[in-house]
Design an enzyme around this catalytic site. Structure first.
Site, mmCIF file in Angstrom:
data_model
loop_
_atom_site.group_PDB
_atom_site.id
_atom_site.type_symbol
_atom_site.label_atom_id
_atom_site.label_comp_id
_atom_site.label_asym_id
_atom_site.label_seq_id
_atom_site.Cartn_x
_atom_site.Cartn_y
_atom_site.Cartn_z
ATOM 1 N N THR A 193 0.782 -1.423 -0.018
ATOM 2 C CA THR A 193 0.078 0.036 -0.033
ATOM 3 C C THR A 193 0.868 1.231 -0.134
ATOM 4 O O THR A 193 0.528 2.134 -0.780
ATOM 5 C CB THR A 193 -1.177 -0.119 1.224
ATOM 6 O OG1 THR A 193 -1.738 -1.131 1.047
ATOM 7 C CG2 THR A 193 -1.706 1.259 1.469
ATOM 8 N N ASN A 223 -6.178 -9.531 -7.460
ATOM 9 C CA ASN A 223 -6.065 -10.394 -6.144
ATOM 10 C C ASN A 223 -7.671 -10.880 -5.835
ATOM 11 O O ASN A 223 -7.664 -11.846 -4.901
ATOM 12 C CB ASN A 223 -5.717 -9.320 -4.955
ATOM 13 C CG ASN A 223 -6.764 -7.904 -5.107
ATOM 14 O OD1 ASN A 223 -6.648 -7.412 -6.118
ATOM 15 N ND2 ASN A 223 -7.610 -7.791 -4.114
ATOM 16 N N GLN A 268 0.568 -9.369 -6.085
ATOM 17 C CA GLN A 268 -0.027 -10.719 -6.222
ATOM 18 C C GLN A 268 0.870 -11.560 -7.151
ATOM 19 O O GLN A 268 0.815 -12.803 -7.013
ATOM 20 C CB GLN A 268 -1.433 -10.992 -6.722
ATOM 21 C CG GLN A 268 -2.349 -10.299 -5.449
ATOM 22 C CD GLN A 268 -2.694 -11.206 -4.350
ATOM 23 O OE1 GLN A 268 -2.229 -12.450 -4.276
ATOM 24 N NE2 GLN A 268 -3.366 -10.743 -3.391
ATOM 25 N N SER A 276 5.097 -7.022 -1.634
ATOM 26 C CA SER A 276 4.756 -7.209 -0.347
ATOM 27 C C SER A 276 4.996 -8.545 0.378
ATOM 28 O O SER A 276 4.517 -9.717 -0.101
ATOM 29 C CB SER A 276 3.224 -7.079 -0.329
ATOM 30 O OG SER A 276 2.840 -6.804 1.223
ATOM 31 N N ALA A 277 5.923 -8.638 1.527
ATOM 32 C CA ALA A 277 6.277 -9.992 1.792
ATOM 33 C C ALA A 277 5.271 -10.752 2.281
ATOM 34 O O ALA A 277 5.540 -12.098 2.226
ATOM 35 C CB ALA A 277 7.437 -9.509 3.039
ATOM 36 N N HIS A 278 4.109 -10.549 2.893
ATOM 37 C CA HIS A 278 3.227 -11.267 3.414
ATOM 38 C C HIS A 278 2.415 -12.040 2.569
ATOM 39 O O HIS A 278 1.635 -13.044 2.871
ATOM 40 C CB HIS A 278 2.314 -10.558 4.571
ATOM 41 C CG HIS A 278 1.218 -9.636 3.994
ATOM 42 N ND1 HIS A 278 0.140 -10.137 4.028
ATOM 43 C CD2 HIS A 278 1.375 -8.652 3.174
ATOM 44 C CE1 HIS A 278 -0.634 -9.113 3.409
ATOM 45 N NE2 HIS A 278 0.098 -8.068 3.107
ATOM 46 N N THR A 290 13.887 4.523 10.398
ATOM 47 C CA THR A 290 14.711 3.511 10.567
ATOM 48 C C THR A 290 14.136 2.436 9.925
ATOM 49 O O THR A 290 12.826 2.137 9.939
ATOM 50 C CB THR A 290 14.715 3.202 12.015
ATOM 51 O OG1 THR A 290 15.374 4.603 12.795
ATOM 52 C CG2 THR A 290 15.796 2.319 12.671
ATOM 53 N N CYS A 342 -8.967 -7.052 2.242
ATOM 54 C CA CYS A 342 -8.372 -5.927 2.377
ATOM 55 C C CYS A 342 -9.554 -5.013 3.148
ATOM 56 O O CYS A 342 -9.462 -4.010 3.730
ATOM 57 C CB CYS A 342 -7.384 -5.277 1.683
ATOM 58 S SG CYS A 342 -6.308 -6.005 1.138
HETATM 59 N N1 PLP Z 1 -2.354 -4.634 -4.135
HETATM 60 C C1 PLP Z 1 -2.635 -6.068 -4.325
HETATM 61 C C2 PLP Z 1 -3.099 -6.493 -5.729
HETATM 62 C C3 PLP Z 1 -3.243 -6.681 -3.025
HETATM 63 O O1 PLP Z 1 -3.677 -7.993 -3.275
HETATM 64 C C4 PLP Z 1 -2.811 -6.141 -1.585
HETATM 65 C C5 PLP Z 1 -3.079 -6.628 -0.370
HETATM 66 O O2 PLP Z 1 -4.198 -7.406 -0.590
HETATM 67 C C6 PLP Z 1 -2.204 -4.818 -1.911
HETATM 68 C C7 PLP Z 1 -2.027 -4.262 -2.983
HETATM 69 C C8 PLP Z 1 -1.926 -3.921 -0.480
HETATM 70 O O3 PLP Z 1 -0.770 -4.695 -0.052
HETATM 71 P P1 PLP Z 1 -0.231 -4.639 1.556
HETATM 72 O O4 PLP Z 1 -0.971 -5.480 2.553
HETATM 73 O O5 PLP Z 1 1.029 -4.828 1.557
HETATM 74 O O6 PLP Z 1 -0.280 -3.142 1.876
#
Ligand code: PLP
Length: 392
Positions: free
Chosen positions: A71, A150, A178, A198-200, A236, A328
Site C-alpha cells: 500500500t 487479487n 499478487q 509485499s512480503a506477506h 529507521t 483488505c
Molecule cells: N495490491 C494488491 C493487488 C493486493 O492484493 C494487496 C493486498 O491485499 C495490496 C495491494 C496491499 O498490500 P499490503 O497489504 O502490503 O499493503
C-alpha cells in the site's frame, strides 16, 4: 480441523524465514544508520536483501527501495510520479486494488489529474485497443494497471502494456503484489517503470514491502526523515521485515516451479471436485478457472444464494477460512465483482491456495460445501411448506 484457504489475503510465515529473521531480534539489533560495528552488521543484511530482490527482477540493487508494504509503495509510485512529472492524466481500471483506486481518487479530488478507466471485457481482461486509443489521445499518461488480480486472479499482459507505454511516451506502473514470488520477472525484457511487492503475500512477514523504481526516473518522496532509502523513504528500517522479505523471496524463487505445479494441481482438483459435488449453478468469475490466464492460486466461484445466510460464514463456522472478496476491505460487496458484468445476485467466494494446502483439505472443503447446500435444501423446503400453509 482448521483449514486456511485465503492465501491471497496473507500467507503463513515460512519456517526458513523465521530462522533467518530470529538473529535480528536478538544479537543483531543495531540501527543500520549507525556507523559502528553493530550498525554495519545490520546494514550489510539490508544491502544483501536489496541485492536478492534486484536479482529476482533482473534489476539493479539501487532501483529497490523498502517500504512498509505494498500500500505504501503504491502510494509512493502514483503520488511520487504525478508530483515529480506534473502528470495530469492517469489510466487505470475499475478492478485495481483499493490502494491504487483510492490514491488516484485523492489526486482527482485535488484537481491534479483526470482519470480514464480502460474498458474490460466480460471476464475482466484489459481492452488493449481502448488503452491504445486513450494513450494516443493523451501522451505522457501514467498507466496504473495491475499484473495479477487479487480477487479473480486475472493475469494482465504487462509485456504488451509496456510496449504501448513506450510507444506513447507514457509511464507504466504495475501493481505486482499478487505476482511477485509467483511469476518469473525479467525487467530487462519487459521494461516497466515501477512495480511493487509485499512480503506477506509470499510467506514473509507482514508490514514490509518494496518498490522498484527504474533508474531513469526520479520520484518525489512521501515520507521525510533521516534520509534512509536514499531519501525516498525516511524512517529507521524494519530490519527483521526486510531480512524476512528477502529470505521469503529467495525461497519462493528457488521453489517456484515446484510450487506452481503443486498449486495448479490443487486448483484443478477443486474445479473437478466441485463439478461432481452436487451443488448446482456454480460458475467461475473472471479468468480464475483458467490455468494460463490467471494466477494458479486463486479460484473465484459464484455459488447460488443460501437461505441460511452466507456460505463464507458457514464455512468459517466449520473452521474453513476463505474470503468473499478482497480481505483488505471486509465490508460490502466486492468492487471487482461489481465492475464485471456477471453474477451479482450470487455469493462469490475466493479460494486461494498456497504450498501448504493439501488435496485432503480440498476434499474436506468441497464436502463441507456440499453438506451446507444439502441442509440448505431442507431449510428452503421447510420455508416453502411454511409459506404454503400460511397462504392456503
Ligand atoms: N495490491 C494488491 C493487488 C493486493 O492484493 C494487496 C493486498 O491485499 C495490496 C495491494 C496491499 O498490500 P499490503 O497489504 O502490503 O499493503
Amino acid at each position: 480441523m482448521e483449514i486456511y484457504c485465503d492465501n491471497a489475503a496473507t500467507t503463513a510465515l515460512d519456517p526458513e524465514v523465521i530462522e533467518a529473521i530470529l538473529p535480528f531480534f536478538t544479537a543483531s539489533f543495531g540501527n543500520p544508520s549507525s556507523t559502528h560495528w553493530a550498525g554495519r552488521k545490520v546494514k550489510d543484511a539490508i544491502d544483501g536483501a536489496r541485492k536478492t530482490v534486484a536479482k529476482v527482477l533482473n534489476a539493479s540493487p539501487d532501483e529497490i527501495y523498502f517500504t512498509s508494504g505494498a500500500t505504501e509503495a503504491i502510494n509512493l509510485a502514483i503520488s511520487g510520479v504525478i508530483r515529480a512529472y506534473d502528470i495530469n492524466h492517469v489510466v487505470t481500471s475499475k478492478i485495481e486494488h483499493k490502494a491504487v483506486l483510492q490514491t488516484i481518487l485523492q489526486h482527482e479530488k485535488s484537481g491534479d489529474i483526470e482519470t480514464s478507466f480502460v474498458k474490460l471485457d466480460e471476464r475482466g481482461n484489459v481492452d488493449l485497443y481502448h488503452l491504445e486509443n486513450l494513450l494516443r489521445a493523451n501522451p505522457r499518461t501514467l498507466i496504473s494497471l495491475m499484473h495479477g488480480n487479487n480477487e479473480i486472479g486475472n493475469l494482465t499482459d504487462i509485456q504488451a502494456i509496456s510496449k504501448l507505454a513506450q510507444r506513447y511516451n507514457s509511464i507504466f506502473f504495475t501493481d505486482t503484489t499478487q505476482t511477485i514470488g509467483k511469476q518469473w520477472f525479467d525487467l530487462s525484457q519487459t521494461p516497466i517503470d515501477f512495480l511493487v511487492g509485499s512480503a506477506h503475500k509470499f510467506h514473509g512477514p507482514k508490514g514490509t514491502g518494496f518498490i522498484y523504481i527504474n533508474k531513469k526516473h526520479r520520484i518525489e518522496a512521501q515520507i521525510f526523515g533521516g534520509g534512509q532509502e536514499k531519501g525516498q523513504r525516511g524512517g529507521t528500517e524494519n530490519v527483521t521485515g526486510i531480512v524476512g522479505l528477502a529470505k521469503a523471496l529467495e525461497v519462493a524463487y528457488r521453489d517456484l516451479d515446484a510450487n506452481h505445479s503443486k498449486i495448479s494441481k490443487l486448483k484443478q482438483y477443486m474445479v473437478s471436485k466441485l463439478a461432481i459435488s452436487g451443488v448446482h449453478s456454480i460458475c467461475y468469475n473472471g479468468e480464475s478457472h483458467s490455468l494460463e490466464n490467471s494466477l494458479v492460486n486463486i479460484l473465484n466461484v459464484s455459488f447460488p444464494c443460501l437461505a441460511v445466510g452466507s456460505l463464507v460464514k458457514s464455512l468459517d463456522n466449520l473452521g474453513i477460512a476463505v474470503s468473499g472478496g478482497s480481505a483488505c476491505s471486509s465490508q460490502g460487496s466486492s468492487h471487482v465483482i461489481t465492475a464485471l458484468p456477471c453474477q451479482k445476485d450470487k455469493e462469490n467466494v475466493r479460494f486461494s491456495f498456497s504450498k501448504f494446502n493439501t488435496f485432503d483439505e480440498i476434499d474436506h472443503i468441497v464436502q463441507a460445501i456440499a453438506g451446507i447446500y444439502n441442509s440448505d435444501r431442507v431449510t428452503q423446503k421447510n420455508q416453502s411448506r411454511f409459506h404454503f400453509e400460511l397462504t392456503h
